[in-house]
Design a protein around this motif. Structure first.
Motif, short mmCIF file in Angstrom:
data_model
loop_
_atom_site.label_atom_id
_atom_site.label_comp_id
_atom_site.label_asym_id
_atom_site.label_seq_id
_atom_site.Cartn_x
_atom_site.Cartn_y
_atom_site.Cartn_z
N ARG A 124 -9.70 5.48 1.78
CA ARG A 124 -10.93 4.88 2.27
C ARG A 124 -12.14 5.62 1.71
O ARG A 124 -12.19 6.84 1.71
N SER A 184 -6.53 1.05 7.94
CA SER A 184 -7.76 0.36 8.35
C SER A 184 -8.08 0.71 9.79
O SER A 184 -7.30 1.37 10.49
N ASP A 185 -9.24 0.27 10.27
CA ASP A 185 -9.63 0.54 11.65
C ASP A 185 -8.61 -0.02 12.64
O ASP A 185 -8.23 0.63 13.61
N SER A 186 -8.17 -1.25 12.40
CA SER A 186 -7.21 -1.88 13.32
C SER A 186 -5.86 -1.16 13.29
O SER A 186 -5.20 -1.03 14.33
N GLU A 187 -5.46 -0.65 12.13
CA GLU A 187 -4.21 0.10 12.04
C GLU A 187 -4.32 1.44 12.76
O GLU A 187 -3.36 1.90 13.38
N CYS A 206 -20.38 -1.02 5.86
CA CYS A 206 -20.22 -0.38 7.16
C CYS A 206 -21.33 -0.81 8.10
O CYS A 206 -21.10 -1.14 9.27
N TRP A 235 0.82 -1.21 0.00
CA TRP A 235 0.00 0.00 0.00
C TRP A 235 0.86 1.27 0.00
O TRP A 235 0.36 2.36 -0.25
#
Length: 324
Positions: free
Chosen positions: A238, A182-185, A321, A139
């Motif tokens: 995103r 991402s959300d976890s990142e 979502c 990425w």
């Protein structure tokens, strides 16, 4: 008797006039300046966040130590970390250039725009910091066919060292590359900077305008010649805006500063708006002209293809979502 780190002890040694601090020894068992002085060692070590290892501590002499240190921790002021996250195509580069040109003036008023975390080939924004939290290195964009090498531990260590040495209570990090996480990142980002009061700043624009601007730039300046389907499929930013904003709102404990890019562009300019959001008086800085992006007309027929696909993409992202 105790062992100590001399870096901590220097904080005491450099601040006292010993000729006045220590008077003649008169046999006093307590209540002198010398007794007060020796009680500073552990307190200063605690404030500087050094580890303290007690050895045979007599509770009779230290009954209130735990209460005292917990009060110090509660009262310690956290530094503000303003995390400008873009998004892409919201004049982020113009803002970063202004902050870069005014980094010395910002520092004079207590705002650090760190040198650490800014790549040599794009020295205005803290893209290396954002890329340090990307799990999939693919990425990370290529420049002239070469992908930037990211040493996460080194980059973040240099950043924290610069912050510590600056003495500034307000830190500004800016990179639109954060919007690929991402959300976890993002959870990893907030966990790493948990010692700071993190205030995210996010400028958003609707999906159709975003895709139009991205595709326009790619065609006009990068010679992009692939199909629109491929352009969408390889989109790094995103597009699940609702989920993105919701996650930031939660992680920041409702401190997220959320801005409508189009509204800001119409009423003011992003640089002025950003500075006002951070309570910075623009008159202290030299910001130059605000770049409102590509002005060359884009062929209308391209938008006929983009708009329906962008709407479909946005709806699919919103459905995904809601499922999550």
């Amino acid at each position: 008797m105790f062992w100590f780190n001399f870096n901590m002890m220097k904080q005491i040694v450099n601040k006292f006039d010993y000729s006045k601090l220590f008077g003649p020894e008169l046999g006093a068992i307590d209540g002198t300046s010398a007794h007060a002085f020796e009680r500073l060692f552990l307190i200063i070590a605690e404030i500087m966040e050094y580890k303290i290892y007690p050895y045979d501590v007599d509770d009779y002499y230290y009954p209130y130590w735990e209460e005292m240190t917990s009060n110090i921790k509660r009262s310690r002021m956290k530094k503000n970390l303003y995390l400008h996250l873009g998004m892409h195509k919201t004049a982020s580069t113009s803002l970063q250039v202004a902050l870069y040109k005014n980094q010395d003036k910002l520092r004079e008023i207590g705002y650090l725009y760190p040198v650490a975390g800014r790549p040599e080939n794009a020295r205005f924004g803290h893209h290396l910091v954002a890329w340090s939290f990307v799990a999939n290195s693919e990425w990370i964009p290529e420049v002239k066919g070469v992908r930037e090498s990211v040493d996460k531990n080194l980059i973040l260590k240099e950043l924290l060292d610069e912050i510590d040495k600056s003495g500034c209570d307000n830190i500004i990090l800016s990179s639109e590359e954060f919007d690929i996480l991402s959300d976890s990142e993002f959870e990893s980002v907030f966990q790493f900077f948990s010692e700071f009061n993190i205030i995210p700043v996010l400028y958003i624009r609707n999906t159709i305008d975003f895709i139009e601007s991205s595709y326009k730039t790619s065609v006009l300046y990068s010679g992009y010649a692939k199909s629109i389907d491929e352009f969408f499929a390889n989109q790094r930013s995103r597009l699940d805006t609702f989920q993105f904003v919701s996650k930031l709102f939660y992680l920041s404990n409702k401190q997220l500063i959320l801005k409508d890019y189009e509204a800001v562009k119409e009423s003011n300019d992003l640089i002025t708006d950003f500075l006002c959001s951070l309570s910075i008086d623009k008159n202290h800085l030299h910001c130059g002209k605000y770049d409102k992006g590509v002005t060359k007309l884009f062929p209308k027929f391209c938008l006929w293809f983009i708009a329906p696909q962008a709407l479909l993409w946005e709806r699919e992202a919103e459905k995904e979502c809601r499922r999550s």
